[in-house]
Design an enzyme around this catalytic site. Sequence first.
Site, PDB file in Angstrom:
ATOM      1  N   ASP A  60      -4.701  -5.679   8.507  1.00 37.87           N
ATOM      2  CA  ASP A  60      -3.278  -5.611   8.982  1.00 37.87           C
ATOM      3  C   ASP A  60      -3.071  -4.817  10.359  1.00 37.87           C
ATOM      4  OD1 ASP A  60      -1.929  -2.805   8.358  1.00 37.87           O
ATOM      5  OD2 ASP A  60      -3.637  -3.390   6.867  1.00 37.87           O
TER       6      ASP A  60
ATOM      7  N   ASP B 210       1.119  -1.129   0.068  1.00 38.94           N
ATOM      8  CA  ASP B 210       0.032   0.182  -0.115  1.00 38.94           C
ATOM      9  C   ASP B 210       0.938   1.148   0.030  1.00 38.94           C
ATOM     10  OD1 ASP B 210       0.814   0.655   2.541  1.00 38.94           O
ATOM     11  OD2 ASP B 210      -1.194   0.724   3.106  1.00 38.94           O
TER      12      ASP B 210
END
Length: 429
Positions: free
Chosen positions: A262, A100
């Site tokens: 996460d 990301d």
Amino acid sequence: MKFLYSDTQDYVDPEYDFLTDRNAPTRRRYWDDKYAHEIMQPTPYDGLLVAMSAVRPAPGVASSKVRYSTAEQQRMLRDGVRKFLRFDGAAYKDAMVMGDCGSFAYVEQEKPAYAPMEVFEFYADAGFTHGVSPDHIIFACDTTNPPLAAMDKDVGFRYEVTLENAREFMRICRSEDLPFEPMGAVQGWSPQSIAQAAHEMEKMGYRYLAIGGLVPLKVDVIHQVLQALRATTKPETNIHLLGFAKADSIHQFTDYGITSFDSTSPLIRAFMDEKANYYVPQVDGSLEYYSAIRIPQAIENNRLMQGIKQGIFNAEDLQQREERALTAVRQFDKGQETLAATVEAVMDYQQFLTLGGDSDKHEKSLKKTRLQVERTLAAAPWKHCRCDICTDVGVEVIIFRSANRNRRRGFHNLGVYHQHVQRILEKNQ
Ligand SMILES: [Zn+2]
């Protein structure tokens, strides 16, 4: 529901000498060090997440967030992220390695730090399995669902740029034959706007959405966001929760069909939390926490060093107390020292670590610490843990001292947490 750990070059020296507090003499950073998955069986997570902002500097990215050197960045792109993280064996063949942008690193900026094409190339070159479109964080989440017109101009801009980036990112991914699974980063200022953005992204072709901006939100607000989201999105759309700081409440969110999330919190809490430093699984499936025993190196502790420089503390005297505290804890572990004497030895050093000033406050804080130290020593949780870390280093894992102990305690927490998540899933089946 997969648990991904967001790595920031977290490894330990497997040959660290705990008695002298030194690295192995020939140790080369990274090359001789071990990631959690290299020294723990089973692997303490289902996959890894790497933030682009930790790897590649950009204008507007806080330099403290960039963890990789230029050479390391180049090697990751050349060898691939799996090989770089040494997460490339047959055992990890199906494990997610997600990328990301790490949008926290540029949250203060007007615009996202990376353009969709640059992000695409980064993920594709490094061989990520999943890549999140470049987003721009919206922090506020107003549960009264105000219209966009009622919001700050900046919020509207962040919302639009996140959607535009997602559209462009998907277009590039498609034209390049989808080298990885694209994930649409969802941002919004309210549960309804988040759901609306998710719906837009489904229309763009995303089958996996990454929900951002959840970090500062309270548990009940996250529930409202997920309810709105699930009322709008297709049931088959996969959902990832980005940077899920409320990791210990994950059992409350199993009804929303979350595919993955996460978190770094099990590792971070090992050395950032005031008292919840060491995780212990309970029979009923919940987690219990113990505080670590703080015996920092006097010469590495800012407060103590300042005191020594100002002549308030005597360096030799401090080091003797430090040594006595360490010895007592190790003797206690072997059954050669009593609980009471060990607590005394630890507190004898601890009194210098607690902030001075108001003596009442100082006394109160010491009392609290004493109770925590007693509780941890009395339960001796490291003796009951069968994980590779606790089996290997024993009592050292509970001592709050140097990165090699503190990070190992974090690894232990990751292992306990991962099993905790798996138990929750089994229960819900
Ligand atoms: Zn353990």
